[in-house]
Design a protein around this motif. Sequence first.
Motif, PDB file in Angstrom:
ATOM      1  N   SER A  32       0.855  -1.191   0.000  1.00 46.45           N
ATOM      2  CA  SER A  32       0.000   0.000   0.000  1.00 46.45           C
ATOM      3  C   SER A  32       0.888   1.237   0.000  1.00 46.45           C
ATOM      4  N   CYS A  33       0.302   2.365  -0.327  1.00 41.26           N
ATOM      5  CA  CYS A  33       1.079   3.613  -0.344  1.00 41.26           C
ATOM      6  C   CYS A  33       0.164   4.808  -0.127  1.00 41.26           C
ATOM      7  N   ASP A  34       0.780   5.886   0.346  1.00 35.14           N
ATOM      8  CA  ASP A  34       0.042   7.140   0.485  1.00 35.14           C
ATOM      9  C   ASP A  34      -0.258   7.728  -0.889  1.00 35.14           C
ATOM     10  N   TYR A  35       0.764   7.747  -1.756  1.00 40.40           N
ATOM     11  CA  TYR A  35       0.607   8.321  -3.093  1.00 40.40           C
ATOM     12  C   TYR A  35       1.170   7.366  -4.132  1.00 40.40           C
ATOM     13  N   LEU A  36       0.406   7.188  -5.208  1.00 42.05           N
ATOM     14  CA  LEU A  36       0.824   6.345  -6.315  1.00 42.05           C
ATOM     15  C   LEU A  36       1.097   7.238  -7.522  1.00 42.05           C
ATOM     16  N   ILE A  37       2.317   7.177  -8.054  1.00 42.09           N
ATOM     17  CA  ILE A  37       2.691   7.936  -9.236  1.00 42.09           C
ATOM     18  C   ILE A  37       2.664   6.986 -10.433  1.00 42.09           C
ATOM     19  N   VAL A  38       1.854   7.298 -11.428  1.00 37.80           N
ATOM     20  CA  VAL A  38       1.693   6.435 -12.597  1.00 37.80           C
ATOM     21  C   VAL A  38       2.486   7.031 -13.760  1.00 37.80           C
ATOM     22  N   ALA A  39       3.493   6.274 -14.205  1.00 42.01           N
ATOM     23  CA  ALA A  39       4.356   6.710 -15.301  1.00 42.01           C
ATOM     24  C   ALA A  39       4.549   5.549 -16.266  1.00 42.01           C
ATOM     25  N   ASP A  40       3.436   4.927 -16.656  1.00 37.18           N
ATOM     26  CA  ASP A  40       3.517   3.692 -17.447  1.00 37.18           C
ATOM     27  C   ASP A  40       3.226   3.912 -18.926  1.00 37.18           C
ATOM     28  N   GLY A  41       3.434   5.131 -19.428  1.00 40.49           N
ATOM     29  CA  GLY A  41       3.421   5.363 -20.857  1.00 40.49           C
ATOM     30  C   GLY A  41       2.090   5.782 -21.443  1.00 40.49           C
ATOM     31  N   MET A  91      -5.200  13.799 -20.236  1.00 38.61           N
ATOM     32  CA  MET A  91      -6.270  13.560 -19.272  1.00 38.61           C
ATOM     33  C   MET A  91      -6.872  14.897 -18.852  1.00 38.61           C
ATOM     34  N   ASP A  92      -8.140  14.895 -18.508  1.00 36.68           N
ATOM     35  CA  ASP A  92      -8.775  16.117 -18.017  1.00 36.68           C
ATOM     36  C   ASP A  92      -8.245  16.512 -16.649  1.00 36.68           C
ATOM     37  N   ASP A  93      -7.827  15.526 -15.874  1.00 37.52           N
ATOM     38  CA  ASP A  93      -7.279  15.772 -14.539  1.00 37.52           C
ATOM     39  C   ASP A  93      -6.172  14.750 -14.309  1.00 37.52           C
ATOM     40  N   PHE A  94      -4.976  15.226 -13.972  1.00 37.66           N
ATOM     41  CA  PHE A  94      -3.841  14.325 -13.765  1.00 37.66           C
ATOM     42  C   PHE A  94      -3.854  13.666 -12.392  1.00 37.66           C
ATOM     43  N   ILE A  95      -4.824  14.040 -11.552  1.00 36.36           N
ATOM     44  CA  ILE A  95      -4.902  13.493 -10.188  1.00 36.36           C
ATOM     45  C   ILE A  95      -6.246  12.798  -9.994  1.00 36.36           C
ATOM     46  N   HIS A  96      -6.190  11.542  -9.551  1.00 31.89           N
ATOM     47  CA  HIS A  96      -7.382  10.764  -9.239  1.00 31.89           C
ATOM     48  C   HIS A  96      -7.226  10.245  -7.817  1.00 31.89           C
ATOM     49  N   LYS A  97      -7.976  10.833  -6.888  1.00 31.00           N
ATOM     50  CA  LYS A  97      -7.806  10.524  -5.463  1.00 31.00           C
ATOM     51  C   LYS A  97      -6.331  10.713  -5.089  1.00 31.00           C
ATOM     52  N   VAL A 113      -3.848   9.009  -6.668  1.00 34.49           N
ATOM     53  CA  VAL A 113      -3.104   8.510  -7.825  1.00 34.49           C
ATOM     54  C   VAL A 113      -2.790   9.712  -8.715  1.00 34.49           C
ATOM     55  N   ILE A 114      -1.507   9.877  -9.048  1.00 33.07           N
ATOM     56  CA  ILE A 114      -1.078  11.040  -9.826  1.00 33.07           C
ATOM     57  C   ILE A 114      -0.367  10.555 -11.090  1.00 33.07           C
ATOM     58  N   PHE A 115      -0.804  11.047 -12.236  1.00 32.42           N
ATOM     59  CA  PHE A 115      -0.253  10.632 -13.520  1.00 32.42           C
ATOM     60  C   PHE A 115       0.800  11.635 -13.995  1.00 32.42           C
ATOM     61  N   VAL A 116       1.898  11.087 -14.556  1.00 32.09           N
ATOM     62  CA  VAL A 116       2.969  11.923 -15.086  1.00 32.09           C
ATOM     63  C   VAL A 116       3.403  11.385 -16.459  1.00 32.09           C
ATOM     64  N   GLY A 117       4.093  12.229 -17.224  1.00 33.98           N
ATOM     65  CA  GLY A 117       4.637  11.811 -18.508  1.00 33.98           C
ATOM     66  C   GLY A 117       3.555  11.486 -19.517  1.00 33.98           C
ATOM     67  N   ASP A 118       3.871  10.561 -20.426  1.00 32.27           N
ATOM     68  CA  ASP A 118       2.926  10.212 -21.491  1.00 32.27           C
ATOM     69  C   ASP A 118       1.632   9.622 -20.952  1.00 32.27           C
ATOM     70  N   ALA A 119       1.654   9.051 -19.776  1.00 31.78           N
ATOM     71  CA  ALA A 119       0.412   8.542 -19.176  1.00 31.78           C
ATOM     72  C   ALA A 119      -0.579   9.675 -18.938  1.00 31.78           C
ATOM     73  N   ALA A 120      -0.057  10.893 -18.712  1.00 29.32           N
ATOM     74  CA  ALA A 120      -0.913  12.052 -18.442  1.00 29.32           C
ATOM     75  C   ALA A 120      -1.176  12.875 -19.693  1.00 29.32           C
ATOM     76  N   HIS A 121      -0.151  12.995 -20.543  1.00 28.30           N
ATOM     77  CA  HIS A 121      -0.279  13.871 -21.716  1.00 28.30           C
ATOM     78  C   HIS A 121       0.647  13.364 -22.819  1.00 28.30           C
ATOM     79  N   GLN A 122       0.163  13.390 -24.040  1.00 29.26           N
ATOM     80  CA  GLN A 122       0.918  12.861 -25.178  1.00 29.26           C
ATOM     81  C   GLN A 122       0.881  13.864 -26.314  1.00 29.26           C
ATOM     82  N   VAL A 123       2.035  14.069 -26.968  1.00 27.32           N
ATOM     83  CA  VAL A 123       2.109  14.964 -28.119  1.00 27.32           C
ATOM     84  C   VAL A 123       2.832  14.258 -29.257  1.00 27.32           C
TER      85      VAL A 123
END
Length: 556
Positions: free
Chosen positions: A175-184, A295-301, A303-313
């Motif tokens: 378990s964790c306090d914060y989950l950072i998602v950077a899975d592409g 994504m419309d929002d990079f934070i879900h509860k 869980v925080i999304f970064v990199g291409d998981a959050a935004h792609q160009v």
Amino acid sequence: MLSTYTNPVYSYSRSKDQQSGTVTHHKVVIIGGGPAGLSMAIDLAKQGVESVILDDNNTVSVGSRAICFAKRTLEIMNRYGCAERMVSKGITWKKGKVFFGDEKVYEFDLLPEKHHKLPAFINLQQYYFEEYLVDVIETLSEVDLRWKNNVQVVDAQTDINLLTVDTPDGTYQISCDYLIVADGANSPIRTKLGLESKGQVFQDRFLIADVVMKADFPTERWFWFEPPFHPEQSALLHRQADNVWRIDLQLGWDADPEWEKREENIRPRIEAMLGPDKHFDLEWASVYTFQCRKMDDFIHKRVIFVGDAAHQVSPFGARGANGAVQSVENLAWKLCRVLNQTASPLLLRTYNDERQFAAEENILNSTRATDFITPKSTMSKVLRNATLELAKNYPFARPLINSGRLSTPCTYRNSTLNTPDRDTFNNVLIPGSPILDAPVNKNEVASWLLDWVGNHFVIMVAKGSKEQDKLLAELAKITDLEVLLISHDQQSANLRGITQLTDTQGLLHQRYDLSEGTAYLFRPDQVITARWRQPAINDITEAMQRALGHQLDEAQ
């Protein structure tokens, strides 16, 4: 295909969490061992926060993928401890040429100004970049990097995240306090959570081919519109490390990706570009379609999304990996201070606010580049070609050409964390701007401003009258604040807790429009958050509190 690079294979090992038989809790877990995930762990570690990285593979990027790393990204890597290695291995460049047919339209220089520690751009294959990040991580006790750990289930709750992880030895839970998602870009975790990344898919296909060859082309970015060797389409040529050259060729929407990726079909295209006598080996190839989405929002509860998981160009403009690293830098210092309870929990929302603004800026630039490179109508193409013709002789037309406007750092001009200017400054910097480097000396040893800013709040103060010593003494007592005293020549007597730097060339005073007593407050991510001509101690402490989001609590 011949490869110049051998991917390292990292070993899987059982973690203590698997052996404990209980659900072990961590402050931060990161999913994904690519550029964003690895950078996130390093940035947190540099600020004293432990993390666990879970990656389902056991090596670095296969294929060169992202290759262009901008000055701002290199400045961040300078904090992480791998910029020097990247620059040494990579190909440094700052100039480019744009062609229409076989004629040069114009050329550009991305950093005509001298006296910066790091170059405008380097070209370096993504696999080297990731390998260097892993090497840094192996020196950091704060990071637990776990290979062959595939996250199967994420239970995102209001105040905690519960993960089920699959390994060669079976599954376990943490378990964790914060989950950072950077899975592409195709983020399995985003899909598992039922979240979307919305945007546009452009109806065109491009071939990326990395070829190994010895060539005497200048170390520049060359871009062609409708070259004679590839009629009615576009082409790009870039040099990388190890005599690898990146070639991008526009194919059109009707192209069959599987057919185009075959070496026997790639070779004739490249031979038409380089000439039949140029010997080359094909190292890696891929066919891609432009996508711009977020994504419309990079934070879900929590869980925080970064990199291409959050935004792609789209790749033109080098905004993907560079934008990912800048998002990580924006988030890391905020998460650290929320965890150590010196900042408002609402500070994390400003990661979403500031990086949504940056993502929109990147997507806008990327979309405009795509529209210019691939006109959607006959009239659009006529206008584009007329612009290219005009640009040969008329400078006013050159800014209208968009062959992929290259990545520049975002300025958070409207951030709620900024303290608005009350004084007048005559320079390009404003609150929300990233650091502008300049040479300095410390004890007659050459250095750079860049080396003294980051990981903490930093107040840079231009030397003033003796009355200033009282302010400096008060500033030196503030936790999480480093104090830099800047002078033109001689340094003051030893001041406890103060770093004294000499601006021997006057460039720091010039670039920041410094006068006696002028002060700039930098956030831990090297972004200016406030500045004054003659600040009082309360000005500085209030600006720090604002940058930590405490005014957001009051607004609720």
